[in-house]
Design an enzyme around this catalytic site. Structure first.
Site, PDB file in Angstrom:
ATOM      1  N   CYS A   2       0.830  -1.206   0.000  1.00 20.05           N
ATOM      2  CA  CYS A   2       0.000   0.000   0.000  1.00 20.05           C
ATOM      3  C   CYS A   2       0.864   1.254   0.000  1.00 20.05           C
ATOM      4  O   CYS A   2       1.986   1.251   0.509  1.00 20.05           O
ATOM      5  CB  CYS A   2      -0.894   0.012   1.236  1.00 20.05           C
ATOM      6  SG  CYS A   2      -1.901  -1.462   1.433  1.00 20.05           S
ATOM      7  N   ARG A  27       4.739  -0.386  -6.293  1.00 21.61           N
ATOM      8  CA  ARG A  27       4.667  -1.175  -5.071  1.00 21.61           C
ATOM      9  C   ARG A  27       3.604  -2.267  -5.150  1.00 21.61           C
ATOM     10  O   ARG A  27       3.599  -3.185  -4.344  1.00 21.61           O
ATOM     11  CB  ARG A  27       4.367  -0.255  -3.881  1.00 21.61           C
ATOM     12  CG  ARG A  27       5.458   0.750  -3.605  1.00 21.61           C
ATOM     13  CD  ARG A  27       5.004   1.835  -2.656  1.00 21.61           C
ATOM     14  NE  ARG A  27       4.774   1.350  -1.321  1.00 21.61           N
ATOM     15  CZ  ARG A  27       5.674   1.370  -0.335  1.00 21.61           C
ATOM     16  NH1 ARG A  27       6.872   1.855  -0.577  1.00 21.61           N
ATOM     17  NH2 ARG A  27       5.386   0.934   0.854  1.00 21.61           N
ATOM     18  N   TRP A  74      -3.458  -2.515  -1.286  1.00 23.93           N
ATOM     19  CA  TRP A  74      -3.198  -3.918  -1.611  1.00 23.93           C
ATOM     20  C   TRP A  74      -3.984  -4.722  -0.593  1.00 23.93           C
ATOM     21  O   TRP A  74      -3.717  -4.662   0.601  1.00 23.93           O
ATOM     22  CB  TRP A  74      -1.702  -4.202  -1.503  1.00 23.93           C
ATOM     23  CG  TRP A  74      -1.267  -5.539  -2.014  1.00 23.93           C
ATOM     24  CD1 TRP A  74      -1.194  -5.941  -3.314  1.00 23.93           C
ATOM     25  CD2 TRP A  74      -0.785  -6.638  -1.226  1.00 23.93           C
ATOM     26  NE1 TRP A  74      -0.702  -7.228  -3.378  1.00 23.93           N
ATOM     27  CE2 TRP A  74      -0.445  -7.675  -2.124  1.00 23.93           C
ATOM     28  CE3 TRP A  74      -0.600  -6.846   0.130  1.00 23.93           C
ATOM     29  CZ2 TRP A  74       0.062  -8.901  -1.692  1.00 23.93           C
ATOM     30  CZ3 TRP A  74      -0.099  -8.067   0.565  1.00 23.93           C
ATOM     31  CH2 TRP A  74       0.226  -9.078  -0.337  1.00 23.93           C
ATOM     32  N   ASN A  98      -1.650   2.018   5.913  1.00 27.55           N
ATOM     33  CA  ASN A  98      -0.850   0.869   5.490  1.00 27.55           C
ATOM     34  C   ASN A  98      -0.633  -0.026   6.696  1.00 27.55           C
ATOM     35  O   ASN A  98      -0.360   0.475   7.797  1.00 27.55           O
ATOM     36  CB  ASN A  98       0.524   1.299   4.968  1.00 27.55           C
ATOM     37  CG  ASN A  98       0.450   2.071   3.671  1.00 27.55           C
ATOM     38  OD1 ASN A  98      -0.608   2.186   3.064  1.00 27.55           O
ATOM     39  ND2 ASN A  98       1.588   2.609   3.255  1.00 27.55           N
ATOM     40  N   GLY A  99      -0.679  -1.334   6.512  1.00 25.92           N
ATOM     41  CA  GLY A  99      -0.406  -2.239   7.620  1.00 25.92           C
ATOM     42  C   GLY A  99      -1.587  -3.132   7.939  1.00 25.92           C
ATOM     43  O   GLY A  99      -2.568  -3.215   7.199  1.00 25.92           O
ATOM     44  N   GLU A 481      16.552 -18.466  -7.681  1.00 29.94           N
ATOM     45  CA  GLU A 481      16.219 -17.100  -8.073  1.00 29.94           C
ATOM     46  C   GLU A 481      15.679 -17.067  -9.501  1.00 29.94           C
ATOM     47  O   GLU A 481      14.724 -16.332  -9.803  1.00 29.94           O
ATOM     48  CB  GLU A 481      17.447 -16.204  -7.933  1.00 29.94           C
ATOM     49  CG  GLU A 481      17.245 -14.757  -8.346  1.00 29.94           C
ATOM     50  CD  GLU A 481      16.226 -14.010  -7.503  1.00 29.94           C
ATOM     51  OE1 GLU A 481      15.821 -12.918  -7.922  1.00 29.94           O
ATOM     52  OE2 GLU A 481      15.826 -14.510  -6.432  1.00 29.94           O
ATOM     53  N   LYS A 485      11.913 -15.723 -10.528  1.00 37.37           N
ATOM     54  CA  LYS A 485      11.654 -14.670 -11.510  1.00 37.37           C
ATOM     55  C   LYS A 485      10.639 -15.132 -12.552  1.00 37.37           C
ATOM     56  O   LYS A 485       9.737 -14.396 -12.939  1.00 37.37           O
ATOM     57  CB  LYS A 485      12.957 -14.245 -12.213  1.00 37.37           C
ATOM     58  CG  LYS A 485      13.882 -13.428 -11.348  1.00 37.37           C
ATOM     59  CD  LYS A 485      13.305 -12.076 -11.038  1.00 37.37           C
ATOM     60  CE  LYS A 485      13.832 -11.528  -9.738  1.00 37.37           C
ATOM     61  NZ  LYS A 485      13.315 -12.148  -8.521  1.00 37.37           N
ATOM     62  N   GLU A 488       7.141 -15.350 -10.991  1.00 34.17           N
ATOM     63  CA  GLU A 488       6.633 -14.042 -10.576  1.00 34.17           C
ATOM     64  C   GLU A 488       5.988 -13.274 -11.724  1.00 34.17           C
ATOM     65  O   GLU A 488       4.924 -12.672 -11.548  1.00 34.17           O
ATOM     66  CB  GLU A 488       7.771 -13.178 -10.006  1.00 34.17           C
ATOM     67  CG  GLU A 488       8.145 -13.458  -8.579  1.00 34.17           C
ATOM     68  CD  GLU A 488       9.254 -12.525  -8.105  1.00 34.17           C
ATOM     69  OE1 GLU A 488       9.138 -11.994  -6.989  1.00 34.17           O
ATOM     70  OE2 GLU A 488      10.233 -12.343  -8.850  1.00 34.17           O
ATOM     71  N   HIS A 504      15.703 -38.013  -6.681  1.00 30.33           N
ATOM     72  CA  HIS A 504      14.950 -38.129  -5.436  1.00 30.33           C
ATOM     73  C   HIS A 504      13.548 -37.537  -5.555  1.00 30.33           C
ATOM     74  O   HIS A 504      12.976 -37.106  -4.560  1.00 30.33           O
ATOM     75  CB  HIS A 504      15.720 -37.458  -4.294  1.00 30.33           C
ATOM     76  CG  HIS A 504      17.026 -38.131  -4.004  1.00 30.33           C
ATOM     77  ND1 HIS A 504      17.143 -39.221  -3.177  1.00 30.33           N
ATOM     78  CD2 HIS A 504      18.274 -37.875  -4.476  1.00 30.33           C
ATOM     79  CE1 HIS A 504      18.412 -39.611  -3.128  1.00 30.33           C
ATOM     80  NE2 HIS A 504      19.116 -38.797  -3.911  1.00 30.33           N
ATOM     81  N   LYS A 604       5.835  -4.729  -4.091  1.00 25.68           N
ATOM     82  CA  LYS A 604       7.277  -4.513  -4.116  1.00 25.68           C
ATOM     83  C   LYS A 604       7.891  -4.645  -2.738  1.00 25.68           C
ATOM     84  O   LYS A 604       8.913  -5.288  -2.555  1.00 25.68           O
ATOM     85  CB  LYS A 604       7.578  -3.126  -4.699  1.00 25.68           C
ATOM     86  CG  LYS A 604       9.064  -2.806  -4.814  1.00 25.68           C
ATOM     87  CD  LYS A 604       9.772  -3.759  -5.741  1.00 25.68           C
ATOM     88  CE  LYS A 604      11.236  -3.434  -5.906  1.00 25.68           C
ATOM     89  NZ  LYS A 604      11.946  -4.456  -6.682  1.00 25.68           N
TER      90      LYS A 604
END
Length: 609
Positions: A2, A27, A74, A98-99, A481, A485, A488, A504, A604
């Protein structure tokens, strides 16, 4: 996450608030809104979706006013819709937040018992109702906010206006960032300096539990007990140009290509012809690191992968034990802390809720001190750490981290070399590693030249639904990583495994419909990796191998493609091989038509738990 922008000015603020919200779009958010005070009334507009949709509603029916608040949301409590969008209004009060308020259900029940009728599903509306409740008892806005936040449990950054006090905005923070922008005849609040760079570069970062009151010509900060407090004024080095896309199609592409400069900036004045320079960790840094007998790295997401690479480096070259843990797990268990252990937090924003909470929790667990590796100098993680090492990546707008990761690896490489020398690493080996690190910007620049070939490889993923990434040693985190990516931004399901784990379990998934991406640096594990690649080939899997030019891999022995890249040395290879994996994910996402810079459901900076 947010975003908040607020203003008290001698000009109409709605256009300024909209510009600020647009600067925060990176964000991640699902709705937007603003509220302005004028003529003793609160004028509000809200919309699900992008800021431009809310802006169109405002432009259709604009309203003047010199005091206002704005927000990008958000969703946490309640689905994304207009009713749940901020600002929320309760009686005299409009508020953005926010929060997450953890005790909101009990507070909401009590307010309902007292007759308040809620119009949203959010925890935020509870805060607004509480502030209005205290004002109804005769409190001024500032005191009503103080009384309210004393009873909140959880994390918040809020900005509040009241129709009874035109020209005034009150803000407060705990566990979520909030800062003050100081102008001439106007003052601002924001959750991020980037929201304010169009109007001022003079910034005050609020401390935990601060409450701030601004008008167009005054500002005063208070502690939670209502006492006035002083905080340092900073001049932000951000510029509006720094957050423009320029010639690039997306911010992510721009940031991938900014990596040579970002890495060079991170190395500048920290490494020289004779190795790592003194005092790069700031006051008290060398004294603290001299006591280190082990390291505990805490991070989230991409930063966690950087920490995993560092574990391989530090244990190999400095011969010190390293453990790496996801912050959200660490903070809820009783970790055993061996004597002489350094707590190290890695965070791009420095406001990641779980990482920040873990750092605070570490204070009671017996570490010798805390080190922050971060990109934001005035962030909470940096301010609360004993010593720090900044990454100098500059603003990163794309949600999927790129240059933040490679600059984190660069900073961790500097830490590794400092500790290795301290622990008595052979001088010839030390000098070779330093030379490799100085070559890293050039090696990344060379890797970026493979973009045309990677665009062709990306075409193979357009209709795929799954992908597997393989790596060994320090390149297993690089594979992690790379898979992160891809998932995402392209929404292709991807997994990463140490290549030796194929038999395995994951080998059962391999067939002609699942591309397998392997990272093949030159080194002692190369022959082992070749065997793993043959296991994939024998099952009909299509291989895409990113191989070091020094690695002897027969292209005819694979079903697929080999892209040969000069890694510049075993030490820096993880950072170099990260780059083609970033480009692969980016171009797959472009071909699939997804929202590259703002992928669905992601934010973000994760400033809530």
């Amino acid at each position: 996450m947010c975003g908040i922008v607020a203003a008290a000015a001698q000009r109409d603020v709605a256009p300024l608030l909209i510009v600020g919200l647009k600067a925060l779009e990176y964000r991640g958010y699902d709705s937007a809104g603003l509220a302005v005070l004028e003529g003793g009334e609160v004028h509000r507009v809200r919309a699900k979706g992008k800021v431009r949709e809310m802006e169109a509603l405002y432009q259709a029916n604009p309203f003047p006013g010199g005091t206002g608040i704005a927000h990008t949301r958000w969703a946490t409590h309640g689905v994304p819709n207009e009713a749940n969008a901020h600002p929320h209004v309760a009686g005299r009060v409009a508020l953005v937040h926010n929060g997450i308020i953890e005790n909101y259900a009990a507070l909401r029940a009590q307010l309902q018992k007292n007759g308040h009728v809620f119009t949203s599903e959010t925890d935020t509306e509870v805060i607004a109702a509480l502030v209005d409740h205290h004002i109804s008892k005769g409190m001024p806005l500032r005191d009503a906010v103080l009384a309210t936040v004393r009873g909140l449990e959880g994390a918040y950054a809020i900005a509040v206006i009241s129709r009874d006090e035109p020209g005034r905005v009150v803000g407060a923070r705990r566990g979520a960032p909030l800062l003050v922008g100081v102008g001439i005849g106007e003052n601002f609040l924001g959750s991020d300096a980037q929201a304010l760079i169009q109007v001022t570069n003079k910034i005050i970062y609020l401390d935990e539990d601060d409450v701030v009151e601004i008008t167009r010509d005054s500002l005063q900060i208070y502690t939670l007990d209502g006492k006035p407090a002083e905080r340092t004024l900073h001049e932000s080095e951000l510029s509006a140009d720094a957050v423009e896309r320029g010639e690039y199609r997306h911010y992510m592409q721009k940031e991938i290509f900014e990596q040579p400069r970002a890495v060079a900036d991170t190395l500048e004045a920290r490494i020289g012809p004779n190795g790592i320079l003194p005092n790069i960790f700031g006051a008290g840094g060398e004294e603290l690191l001299a006591k280190v007998k082990g390291i505990h790295i805490i991070a989230c997401g991409t930063s966690y992968h950087a920490g995993m690479v560092a574990k391989y480096w530090i244990e190999e070259y400095a011969r010190l034990p390293v453990s790496v843990e996801v912050a959200s797990e660490y903070r809820y268990r009783e970790a055993v802390v061996p004597e002489g252990t350094l707590f190290t937090a890695i965070s791009q924003s420095g406001e990641t809720a779980d990482t920040l909470a873990a750092m605070r929790e570490s204070r009671r667990r017996g570490y010798i001190g805390t080190l922050a590796i971060c990109n934001v100098p005035e962030s909470s993680v940096v301010r609360e750490a004993d010593v720090k090492l900044m990454t100098r990546a500059g603003p990163e707008i794309g949600v999927a981290s790129t240059k933040a990761f490679t600059t984190q690896l660069t900073a961790l490489a500097l830490l590794t070399l400092h500790l290795a020398k301290q622990q008595g690493l052979d001088s010839k080996r030390y000098n070779d590693l330093c030379s490799q690190l100085q070559h890293l910007p050039r090696a990344i620049e060379d890797a970026l030249k493979f973009e045309p070939e990677i665009v062709e490889l990306a075409g193979r993923f357009i209709l795929r639904h799954h992908a597997l990434f393989l790596g060994r040693g320090a390149h297993y985190p690089v594979a992690l990583e790379g898979s992160l990516k891809l998932k995402e931004i392209s929404y292709i399901h991807a997994e990463a495994y140490p290549a030796g784990e194929l038999k395995h379990g994951p080998l059962a998934l391999v067939d002609e419909d699942m591309p397998v991406v392997a990272v093949a640096p030159n080194g002692p594990l190369l022959d082992k990796l070749k065997s793993n690649l043959q296991e994939v080939r024998a099952r009909g899997g299509e291989l895409i191998v990113f191989a070091d030019t020094a690695a002897h891999i027969d292209g005819n022995a694979t079903r697929g493609s080999i892209l040969r890249i000069d890694a510049g040395g075993e030490f820096i290879a993880p950072a170099v091989f990260t780059v083609p994996l970033q480009l692969l994910a980016y171009h797959v996402a472009v071909l699939r038509g997804t929202d590259v810079d703002q992928p669905r459901n992601l934010a973000k900076s994760v400033t809530v738990e």
